[in-house]
Design a protein around this motif. Structure first.
Motif, mmCIF file in Angstrom:
data_model
loop_
_atom_site.group_PDB
_atom_site.id
_atom_site.type_symbol
_atom_site.label_atom_id
_atom_site.label_comp_id
_atom_site.label_asym_id
_atom_site.label_seq_id
_atom_site.Cartn_x
_atom_site.Cartn_y
_atom_site.Cartn_z
ATOM 1 N N VAL A 1 0.953 -1.121 -0.048
ATOM 2 C CA VAL A 1 0.101 0.039 -0.077
ATOM 3 C C VAL A 1 1.018 1.197 0.034
ATOM 4 C CG1 VAL A 1 -1.615 1.345 1.397
ATOM 5 C CG2 VAL A 1 -2.082 -1.184 1.293
ATOM 6 N N LYS A 2 0.472 2.370 -0.721
ATOM 7 C CA LYS A 2 1.057 3.486 -0.725
ATOM 8 C C LYS A 2 0.074 4.612 -0.301
ATOM 9 C CE LYS A 2 4.089 6.808 -3.682
ATOM 10 N NZ LYS A 2 3.235 7.952 -3.561
ATOM 11 N N CYS A 3 0.333 5.258 0.817
ATOM 12 C CA CYS A 3 -0.582 6.462 1.489
ATOM 13 C C CYS A 3 0.245 7.522 1.563
ATOM 14 C CB CYS A 3 -1.205 5.622 2.530
ATOM 15 S SG CYS A 3 0.072 5.513 3.782
ATOM 16 N N ARG A 4 -0.714 8.776 1.942
ATOM 17 C CA ARG A 4 -0.284 9.846 2.691
ATOM 18 C C ARG A 4 -0.172 9.610 4.148
ATOM 19 N NH1 ARG A 4 0.266 14.853 -0.754
ATOM 20 N NH2 ARG A 4 0.051 13.909 -2.805
ATOM 21 N N ILE A 5 0.059 10.815 4.747
ATOM 22 C CA ILE A 5 0.083 10.838 6.431
ATOM 23 C C ILE A 5 -1.356 11.194 6.597
ATOM 24 C CG2 ILE A 5 2.435 11.031 6.627
ATOM 25 C CD1 ILE A 5 1.732 14.063 7.225
ATOM 26 N N GLY A 6 -2.168 11.432 5.922
ATOM 27 C CA GLY A 6 -3.661 12.043 6.307
ATOM 28 C C GLY A 6 -4.133 12.974 5.188
ATOM 29 N N VAL A 7 -5.428 12.990 5.290
ATOM 30 C CA VAL A 7 -5.996 13.989 4.324
ATOM 31 C C VAL A 7 -6.678 15.118 5.031
ATOM 32 C CG1 VAL A 7 -6.113 12.389 2.825
ATOM 33 C CG2 VAL A 7 -8.099 12.721 4.222
ATOM 34 N N ASP A 8 -6.776 16.421 4.383
ATOM 35 C CA ASP A 8 -7.723 17.557 4.866
ATOM 36 C C ASP A 8 -7.320 17.838 6.268
ATOM 37 O OD1 ASP A 8 -8.658 17.703 2.248
ATOM 38 O OD2 ASP A 8 -10.494 16.430 2.754
ATOM 39 N N ASP A 9 -8.463 17.925 7.178
ATOM 40 C CA ASP A 9 -8.251 18.274 8.517
ATOM 41 C C ASP A 9 -8.046 17.047 9.586
ATOM 42 O OD1 ASP A 9 -8.777 20.957 7.869
ATOM 43 O OD2 ASP A 9 -11.003 20.629 7.932
ATOM 44 N N GLN A 10 -7.829 15.908 8.975
ATOM 45 C CA GLN A 10 -7.270 14.860 9.909
ATOM 46 C C GLN A 10 -6.116 14.932 10.591
ATOM 47 O OE1 GLN A 10 -6.846 11.470 7.197
ATOM 48 N NE2 GLN A 10 -8.724 10.702 7.601
ATOM 49 N N ASN A 11 -6.236 14.458 11.856
ATOM 50 C CA ASN A 11 -4.850 14.783 12.699
ATOM 51 C C ASN A 11 -4.009 13.458 12.373
ATOM 52 O OD1 ASN A 11 -2.866 14.669 14.847
ATOM 53 N ND2 ASN A 11 -4.398 15.336 16.538
#
Length: 339
Positions: free
Chosen positions: A137-147
């Motif tokens: 899986v390749k992901c980001r550390i979060g999106v938008d206002d997520q902590n």
């Protein structure tokens, strides 16, 4: 190729990049480094399963180790797409949970899936049941206002629970509202320390760091700092020789350095074969523009290829002409330094 060998190749990888990392690009990159893990452009599961666009899986045996990146959010459809990818011979199937484009959001996949880790777990479970090769899986550390401090460890915990053993983390949030895909590659701040903390939290999870890494020195520093792997994107495309020609020796500890000149010569038979099949020179040479970035003659190299490669009947003679100019400009630069 065995799982352990692909995992080792992931010490350095070239990121999946839409419209860039096609089979011609990957063939070029493989001539620079025998060991670096290469990724396809993202291929959507609907295109493969519903659209029967199996040509999107085309690749050359020389590209291995090579991974297929899939985009999608339907577990059954992703499982079938993964099966098709494994059947085509890919060494790894990667699920995109990081792309922020509008097109991806409308299809309910990519970075928007960071909001639904349970669905991602279902997807990877289905994919794993369908194939013998490793699913990653390749992901980001979060999106938008997520902590990110909260959601990233929860997301990784879900992935580990689903049987994922290798992840690539782009150390930026994705802003799905307000930023373009291009802006999402630069504007959200990088948080390398967070990714390093994730390695401490999940010591048995193979984690590759992605985002903002532009030199081999930075890749070495990340590996020395505890990362299992490093994924490089645009720098590996725009300055491929700077990243890949020394990678085997410096990152993998074996093999000799390659040179951009030797890579061009090695590409000539490939280009001839492509032209013989009815292909166009520009389809290959567009990926070669940055080969001599930062070197004498680089601008002339780019000009000759960009102006001539699209002309009807253009072939390897044009590439040789451009290479001759590199040799000429390098000689002039050497003479100037000697004076």
């Amino acid at each position: 190729m065995g799982k352990a060998m692909v995992s080792r190749a992931a010490r350095l990888s070239v990121a999946p990049m839409m419209d860039w990392t096609d089979t011609h690009c990957r063939t070029l990159h493989r001539l620079m480094s025998r060991h670096t893990l290469l990724y396809t452009e993202m291929v959507t599961s609907p295109a493969l399963v519903r659209g029967h666009a199996l040509h999107l899986l085309d690749h050359n045996p020389s590209e291995h180790p090579v991974a297929l990146q899939l985009g999608g959010s339907d577990p059954a459809e992703l499982a079938e797409a993964a099966r098709l990818g494994a059947q085509a011979g890919y060494d790894e199937i990667n699920l995109n949970v990081g792309c922020p484009s509008d097109r991806v959001q409308s299809g309910a996949f990519g970075a928007v899936l960071m909001k639904d880790p349970a669905l991602v777990a279902k997807c990877v479970n289905a994919m794993q049941r369908a194939v013998d090769v490793e699913v990653t899986v390749k992901c980001r550390i979060g999106v938008d206002d997520q902590n990110a401090e909260e959601v990233l460890p929860e997301f990784l915990s879900r992935m580990v629970g689903a049987g994922i053993e290798r992840m690539t983390i782009h150390a930026r949030k994705a802003w799905l509202n307000g930023l373009s895909p291009k802006e999402n590659r630069d504007i959200p701040p990088l948080d390398y320390p967070l990714v390093h903390r994730m390695k401490e939290l999940f010591p048995n999870l193979h984690i590759s760091l992605n985002g903002g890494i532009t030199t081999l020195e930075a890749a070495e520093a990340a590996l020395d700092g505890g990362m299992d792997g490093v994924m490089i994107g645009r720098a590996a495309y725009h300055q491929p020789a700077e990243i890949l020609c020394q990678a085997d020796r410096r990152i993998f500890g074996e093999g000799e350095d390659t040179s951009a000149e030797d890579v061009v010569l090695a590409m000539l038979p490939y280009i001839e074969a492509h032209l013989d099949k009815g292909g166009k020179l520009q389809q290959v040479t567009r990926h070669m523009m940055g080969l001599f970035a930062g070197r004498p003659g680089a601008r002339i190299w780019r000009r000759i290829l960009s102006e001539g490669a699209h002309v009807e009947g253009a072939g390897t003679a044009l590439v040789k002409e451009a290479l001759d100019q590199i040799a000429h400009q390098s000689a002039l630069a050497s003479e100037a330094r000697a004076v």
